[in-house]
Design a protein around this motif. Structure first.
Motif, PDB file in Angstrom:
ATOM      1  N   ILE A  48      -4.940 -20.559 -43.921  1.00 44.60           N
ATOM      2  CA  ILE A  48      -5.264 -20.441 -42.497  1.00 44.60           C
ATOM      3  C   ILE A  48      -6.643 -21.016 -42.202  1.00 44.60           C
ATOM      4  N   LEU A  49      -7.627 -20.634 -43.015  1.00 46.02           N
ATOM      5  CA  LEU A  49      -8.992 -21.117 -42.793  1.00 46.02           C
ATOM      6  C   LEU A  49      -9.105 -22.611 -43.043  1.00 46.02           C
ATOM      7  N   LEU A  50      -8.357 -23.120 -44.017  1.00 43.17           N
ATOM      8  CA  LEU A  50      -8.381 -24.562 -44.264  1.00 43.17           C
ATOM      9  C   LEU A  50      -7.718 -25.334 -43.122  1.00 43.17           C
ATOM     10  N   SER A  51      -6.738 -24.709 -42.477  1.00 43.18           N
ATOM     11  CA  SER A  51      -6.129 -25.368 -41.312  1.00 43.18           C
ATOM     12  C   SER A  51      -7.147 -25.480 -40.177  1.00 43.18           C
ATOM     13  N   TRP A  52      -8.033 -24.472 -40.063  1.00 42.42           N
ATOM     14  CA  TRP A  52      -9.118 -24.582 -39.082  1.00 42.42           C
ATOM     15  C   TRP A  52     -10.112 -25.649 -39.519  1.00 42.42           C
ATOM     16  N   SER A  53     -10.382 -25.701 -40.824  1.00 41.63           N
ATOM     17  CA  SER A  53     -11.310 -26.705 -41.340  1.00 41.63           C
ATOM     18  C   SER A  53     -10.765 -28.111 -41.142  1.00 41.63           C
ATOM     19  N   ALA A  54      -9.438 -28.241 -41.145  1.00 39.41           N
ATOM     20  CA  ALA A  54      -8.820 -29.552 -40.960  1.00 39.41           C
ATOM     21  C   ALA A  54      -9.123 -30.119 -39.576  1.00 39.41           C
ATOM     22  N   TRP A  55      -9.457 -29.249 -38.629  1.00 41.22           N
ATOM     23  CA  TRP A  55      -9.935 -29.695 -37.321  1.00 41.22           C
ATOM     24  C   TRP A  55     -11.444 -29.862 -37.315  1.00 41.22           C
ATOM     25  N   PHE A  56     -12.129 -28.954 -37.973  1.00 39.67           N
ATOM     26  CA  PHE A  56     -13.587 -28.944 -37.953  1.00 39.67           C
ATOM     27  C   PHE A  56     -14.194 -30.188 -38.603  1.00 39.67           C
ATOM     28  N   LEU A 104     -16.021 -23.943 -51.177  1.00 36.53           N
ATOM     29  CA  LEU A 104     -15.904 -25.060 -52.113  1.00 36.53           C
ATOM     30  C   LEU A 104     -15.226 -26.261 -51.467  1.00 36.53           C
ATOM     31  N   MET A 105     -14.163 -26.014 -50.720  1.00 38.32           N
ATOM     32  CA  MET A 105     -13.425 -27.113 -50.105  1.00 38.32           C
ATOM     33  C   MET A 105     -14.258 -27.827 -49.049  1.00 38.32           C
ATOM     34  N   LEU A 106     -15.045 -27.081 -48.289  1.00 37.07           N
ATOM     35  CA  LEU A 106     -15.919 -27.722 -47.308  1.00 37.07           C
ATOM     36  C   LEU A 106     -16.968 -28.581 -48.003  1.00 37.07           C
ATOM     37  N   MET A 107     -17.525 -28.077 -49.104  1.00 38.53           N
ATOM     38  CA  MET A 107     -18.505 -28.860 -49.854  1.00 38.53           C
ATOM     39  C   MET A 107     -17.873 -30.127 -50.419  1.00 38.53           C
ATOM     40  N   PHE A 113     -25.281 -25.975 -51.557  1.00 36.05           N
ATOM     41  CA  PHE A 113     -24.462 -26.170 -50.364  1.00 36.05           C
ATOM     42  C   PHE A 113     -23.384 -25.089 -50.298  1.00 36.05           C
ATOM     43  N   THR A 114     -22.651 -24.921 -51.394  1.00 38.18           N
ATOM     44  CA  THR A 114     -21.547 -23.958 -51.428  1.00 38.18           C
ATOM     45  C   THR A 114     -22.042 -22.523 -51.277  1.00 38.18           C
ATOM     46  N   LEU A 115     -23.098 -22.172 -52.012  1.00 37.91           N
ATOM     47  CA  LEU A 115     -23.604 -20.803 -51.958  1.00 37.91           C
ATOM     48  C   LEU A 115     -24.116 -20.431 -50.576  1.00 37.91           C
ATOM     49  N   ASN A 116     -24.778 -21.360 -49.912  1.00 39.84           N
ATOM     50  CA  ASN A 116     -25.297 -21.049 -48.581  1.00 39.84           C
ATOM     51  C   ASN A 116     -24.186 -20.924 -47.548  1.00 39.84           C
ATOM     52  N   LEU A 117     -23.116 -21.699 -47.714  1.00 40.48           N
ATOM     53  CA  LEU A 117     -21.944 -21.481 -46.858  1.00 40.48           C
ATOM     54  C   LEU A 117     -21.386 -20.085 -47.089  1.00 40.48           C
ATOM     55  N   LEU A 118     -21.362 -19.680 -48.351  1.00 41.36           N
ATOM     56  CA  LEU A 118     -20.858 -18.351 -48.701  1.00 41.36           C
ATOM     57  C   LEU A 118     -21.753 -17.260 -48.117  1.00 41.36           C
ATOM     58  N   VAL A 119     -23.064 -17.469 -48.161  1.00 38.11           N
ATOM     59  CA  VAL A 119     -23.997 -16.503 -47.582  1.00 38.11           C
ATOM     60  C   VAL A 119     -23.728 -16.335 -46.086  1.00 38.11           C
ATOM     61  N   TYR A 120     -23.530 -17.430 -45.392  1.00 40.16           N
ATOM     62  CA  TYR A 120     -23.288 -17.352 -43.955  1.00 40.16           C
ATOM     63  C   TYR A 120     -21.947 -16.699 -43.639  1.00 40.16           C
TER      64      TYR A 120
END
Length: 237
Positions: free
Chosen positions: A14-22, A102-105, A141-148
């Motif tokens: 589900i979240l990756l489907s949102w990322s596919a737009w982002f 990870l996928m966003l990175m 990059f990945t860890l800071n996305l995780l923090v947020y």
């Protein structure tokens, strides 16, 4: 364990489907800024000296914060209706947050690789520093996305359980966590609050210490989220 893995897969898709737009929207904005050239600055750096990886860093953190905020109200009631326990929801969500980060990175890295092949950049603004190895930059990059994400998840859990007043307290906690995480990795000039707290030298710590500090922040936020949602009343719609 199998149930948690299934929950993680479902939420991740589900979240990756949102990322596919982002991500494509981010690429379009980035290309538009590149076309505008010297008229655009990113973090006081001319857009011509910014790669997509660096450009995507801050918007991706905001994206993860937002999906973290809506995570509890959006997913917990749904899974509760399916008979999923709060514990399984928590662990499944935690796994999915790592996978999405990870996928966003990786997506940002892939676009940057293609960009560097087509349009090499001589002088580049870096997330950490020019001397940092690529694997450390990717990890940060990945860890800071995780923090947020965790900060958003924290806020969402607070509002879901305690409402407005309690939720404001959770916002304050999340801000402190994000501030500490930023001070581990980002320059003092971007964080004027560092000096009054006497913490302006955190960025000078060895990367191993900053990594341990970031992991500790994530662990603390996970503990608070778990404690908040452990016995929360599910609001069925």
């Amino acid at each position: 364990m199998e149930l948690r893995n299934k929950i993680a897969r479902d939420i991740t898709w589900i979240l990756l489907s949102w990322s596919a737009w982002f991500v494509p929207i981010l690429v379009i904005v980035y290309v538009a800024f590149k076309i505008m050239g010297g008229e655009v600055e990113i973090n006081q750096q001319n857009i011509d000296q910014v790669t997509f990886f660096t450009f995507a860093y801050h918007p991706s953190k905001i994206f993860m914060l937002v999906i973290g905020i809506i995570h509890v109200s959006g997913f917990l009631p749904f899974f509760a209706k399916q008979g999923v326990t709060r514990r399984d929801y928590f662990f499944g969500s935690g796994i999915s947050s790592v996978l999405v980060s990870l996928m966003l990175m990786i997506s940002a890295g892939f676009v940057t690789l293609v960009e560097n092949i087509l349009f090499p950049v001589i002088e580049t603004e870096f997330i950490i520093s020019a001397e940092a190895p690529w694997y450390l930059t990717a990890t940060v990059f990945t860890l800071n996305l995780l923090v947020y994400f965790m900060a958003g998840w924290l806020i969402g859990a607070g509002f879901y359980r305690f409402g407005g007043i309690g939720g404001m307290l959770y916002i304050a906690i999340a801000i402190v966590m994000v501030l500490f995480s930023s001070m581990f990795w980002e320059g003092e000039e971007k964080h004027p609050l560092n000096c009054p707290f006497g913490l302006s030298n955190l960025r000078d710590l060895p990367p191993s210490v900053s990594l341990m500090g970031t992991f500790l922040l994530i662990a603390v936020m996970l503990w608070i989220v778990r404690a908040t949602t452990r016995s929360v009343r599910i609001k069925m719609k």
